[in-house]
Design a protein around this motif. Structure first.
Motif, PDB file in Angstrom:
ATOM      1  N   THR A 166      84.616  -2.886 112.381  1.00 31.40           N
ATOM      2  CA  THR A 166      83.662  -3.500 112.661  1.00 31.40           C
ATOM      3  C   THR A 166      81.883  -3.249 112.522  1.00 31.40           C
ATOM      4  O   THR A 166      81.729  -2.130 112.025  1.00 31.40           O
ATOM      5  CB  THR A 166      83.711  -3.338 114.294  1.00 31.40           C
ATOM      6  OG1 THR A 166      82.704  -4.273 115.698  1.00 31.40           O
ATOM      7  CG2 THR A 166      82.765  -1.733 115.008  1.00 31.40           C
ATOM      8  N   ARG A 167      81.260  -5.232 112.286  1.00 35.12           N
ATOM      9  CA  ARG A 167      79.901  -4.536 112.179  1.00 35.12           C
ATOM     10  C   ARG A 167      78.666  -4.543 113.438  1.00 35.12           C
ATOM     11  O   ARG A 167      77.614  -4.191 113.588  1.00 35.12           O
ATOM     12  CB  ARG A 167      79.747  -5.727 111.125  1.00 35.12           C
ATOM     13  CG  ARG A 167      79.750  -5.373 110.466  1.00 35.12           C
ATOM     14  CD  ARG A 167      79.732  -6.901 108.964  1.00 35.12           C
ATOM     15  NE  ARG A 167      80.349  -8.278 109.453  1.00 35.12           N
ATOM     16  CZ  ARG A 167      80.343  -9.056 109.018  1.00 35.12           C
ATOM     17  NH1 ARG A 167      79.156  -9.499 107.970  1.00 35.12           N
ATOM     18  NH2 ARG A 167      80.606  -9.808 109.349  1.00 35.12           N
ATOM     19  N   TYR A 168      79.648  -4.867 114.726  1.00 34.88           N
ATOM     20  CA  TYR A 168      79.060  -3.845 115.754  1.00 34.88           C
ATOM     21  C   TYR A 168      78.413  -2.901 116.252  1.00 34.88           C
ATOM     22  O   TYR A 168      78.921  -2.148 116.605  1.00 34.88           O
ATOM     23  CB  TYR A 168      80.105  -4.795 117.389  1.00 34.88           C
ATOM     24  CG  TYR A 168      79.519  -6.266 117.444  1.00 34.88           C
ATOM     25  CD1 TYR A 168      80.800  -7.255 116.410  1.00 34.88           C
ATOM     26  CD2 TYR A 168      78.867  -6.833 118.178  1.00 34.88           C
ATOM     27  CE1 TYR A 168      80.335  -8.949 117.218  1.00 34.88           C
ATOM     28  CE2 TYR A 168      78.890  -8.755 118.307  1.00 34.88           C
ATOM     29  CZ  TYR A 168      79.765  -9.183 117.644  1.00 34.88           C
ATOM     30  OH  TYR A 168      79.787 -10.437 117.513  1.00 34.88           O
ATOM     31  N   HIS A 169      77.238  -2.256 116.329  1.00 35.35           N
ATOM     32  CA  HIS A 169      77.246  -1.018 115.587  1.00 35.35           C
ATOM     33  C   HIS A 169      74.897  -1.095 115.717  1.00 35.35           C
ATOM     34  O   HIS A 169      74.999  -1.363 114.921  1.00 35.35           O
ATOM     35  CB  HIS A 169      78.198  -0.324 114.707  1.00 35.35           C
ATOM     36  CG  HIS A 169      76.894  -0.303 113.457  1.00 35.35           C
ATOM     37  ND1 HIS A 169      76.710   0.843 112.927  1.00 35.35           N
ATOM     38  CD2 HIS A 169      78.460  -0.702 112.807  1.00 35.35           C
ATOM     39  CE1 HIS A 169      76.714   0.564 111.677  1.00 35.35           C
ATOM     40  NE2 HIS A 169      78.438  -1.105 111.327  1.00 35.35           N
ATOM     41  N   SER A 170      75.164  -0.614 116.365  1.00 36.21           N
ATOM     42  CA  SER A 170      73.148  -0.396 115.839  1.00 36.21           C
ATOM     43  C   SER A 170      72.808   0.825 117.254  1.00 36.21           C
ATOM     44  O   SER A 170      73.311   1.018 118.392  1.00 36.21           O
ATOM     45  CB  SER A 170      72.509  -1.321 116.613  1.00 36.21           C
ATOM     46  OG  SER A 170      71.191  -1.065 116.323  1.00 36.21           O
ATOM     47  N   GLY A 171      72.094   1.843 116.611  1.00 36.11           N
ATOM     48  CA  GLY A 171      72.413   3.344 117.080  1.00 36.11           C
ATOM     49  C   GLY A 171      72.978   3.805 117.919  1.00 36.11           C
ATOM     50  O   GLY A 171      73.863   4.355 116.707  1.00 36.11           O
ATOM     51  N   SER A 172      73.289   4.075 118.682  1.00 36.95           N
ATOM     52  CA  SER A 172      73.962   5.145 119.901  1.00 36.95           C
ATOM     53  C   SER A 172      75.162   3.898 120.057  1.00 36.95           C
ATOM     54  O   SER A 172      76.525   4.282 121.224  1.00 36.95           O
ATOM     55  CB  SER A 172      73.892   5.782 121.080  1.00 36.95           C
ATOM     56  OG  SER A 172      72.900   4.867 121.691  1.00 36.95           O
ATOM     57  N   TYR A 173      75.139   2.608 119.978  1.00 35.08           N
ATOM     58  CA  TYR A 173      75.746   1.766 120.458  1.00 35.08           C
ATOM     59  C   TYR A 173      76.778   0.920 119.521  1.00 35.08           C
ATOM     60  O   TYR A 173      77.041   0.599 117.924  1.00 35.08           O
ATOM     61  CB  TYR A 173      75.003   0.015 120.710  1.00 35.08           C
ATOM     62  CG  TYR A 173      75.391  -0.782 120.703  1.00 35.08           C
ATOM     63  CD1 TYR A 173      76.076  -1.536 120.059  1.00 35.08           C
ATOM     64  CD2 TYR A 173      76.146  -1.443 122.522  1.00 35.08           C
ATOM     65  CE1 TYR A 173      76.948  -2.996 119.979  1.00 35.08           C
ATOM     66  CE2 TYR A 173      77.152  -2.292 122.256  1.00 35.08           C
ATOM     67  CZ  TYR A 173      77.734  -2.778 121.501  1.00 35.08           C
ATOM     68  OH  TYR A 173      78.357  -4.191 121.870  1.00 35.08           O
ATOM     69  N   TYR A 174      78.627   0.925 120.281  1.00 33.89           N
ATOM     70  CA  TYR A 174      78.972   0.312 119.592  1.00 33.89           C
ATOM     71  C   TYR A 174      80.536  -0.312 120.110  1.00 33.89           C
ATOM     72  O   TYR A 174      80.204  -0.208 120.892  1.00 33.89           O
ATOM     73  CB  TYR A 174      80.410   1.575 118.993  1.00 33.89           C
ATOM     74  CG  TYR A 174      79.665   2.453 118.230  1.00 33.89           C
ATOM     75  CD1 TYR A 174      79.092   3.765 118.347  1.00 33.89           C
ATOM     76  CD2 TYR A 174      79.610   2.275 116.303  1.00 33.89           C
ATOM     77  CE1 TYR A 174      78.745   4.813 116.986  1.00 33.89           C
ATOM     78  CE2 TYR A 174      79.697   3.886 116.066  1.00 33.89           C
ATOM     79  CZ  TYR A 174      78.924   4.292 116.270  1.00 33.89           C
ATOM     80  OH  TYR A 174      77.882   5.199 114.919  1.00 33.89           O
ATOM     81  N   GLY A 175      80.786  -1.125 119.746  1.00 30.93           N
ATOM     82  CA  GLY A 175      81.121  -2.147 120.247  1.00 30.93           C
ATOM     83  C   GLY A 175      82.778  -1.899 120.669  1.00 30.93           C
ATOM     84  O   GLY A 175      83.240  -0.985 120.068  1.00 30.93           O
ATOM     85  N   THR A 176      83.380  -2.072 121.592  1.00 30.99           N
ATOM     86  CA  THR A 176      84.558  -1.318 122.179  1.00 30.99           C
ATOM     87  C   THR A 176      85.381  -2.811 123.222  1.00 30.99           C
ATOM     88  O   THR A 176      86.472  -2.615 123.668  1.00 30.99           O
ATOM     89  CB  THR A 176      84.138  -0.779 123.081  1.00 30.99           C
ATOM     90  OG1 THR A 176      82.961  -1.948 124.627  1.00 30.99           O
ATOM     91  CG2 THR A 176      83.118  -0.203 123.447  1.00 30.99           C
TER      92      THR A 176
END
Length: 127
Positions: A99-109
């Motif tokens: 996935t490219r849905y990630h930033s800092g401590s956030y990850y796509g779930t």
């Protein structure tokens, strides 16, 4: 052609351990995060954990915290999932995904946030 190939599934007794691998090929994943999902019979696919190829933070579903560990080997383009103290209800097909849905401590779930998927590997935990 992008390929994610899982391996390492099998049969294990409750309380036992299993290690899964996911070999990635076909493109550069340096800007991606890798996640593991699982799908039990008759249930929706659920997020398990994720981490970036570039390192940094990891993220786990509450149900697996303290028992599962995600790791990577950049040289081998491989992501691993070490699963300890497995429970019978964790019997499922386990998938890795990118996935490219990630930033800092956030990850796509969510499933839709992941671009590439492996074919899955069966994990059966006997009680």
């Amino acid at each position: 052609q992008v390929q994610l190939v899982e391996s390492g599934g099998g049969l294990v007794q409750a309380g036992g351990s299993l290690s899964l691998s996911c070999a990635a090929s076909g493109r550069t994943f340096s800007d991606y995060a890798m996640g593991w999902f699982r799908q039990a019979p008759g249930k929706e696919r659920e997020f398990v954990c994720a981490m970036r190829w570039s390192g940094g933070s990891t993220y786990y579903a509450d149900s697996v915290k303290g028992r599962f560990t995600i790791s990577r080997d950049n040289a081998k383009n491989t992501v691993y999932l070490q699963m300890n103290n497995l429970k019978a209800e964790e019997t499922a097909v386990y998938y890795c995904a990118a996935t490219r849905y990630h930033s800092g401590s956030y990850y796509g779930t969510r499933e839709y946030q992941y671009d590439y998927w492996g074919q899955g590997t069966q994990v059966t935990v006997s009680s």
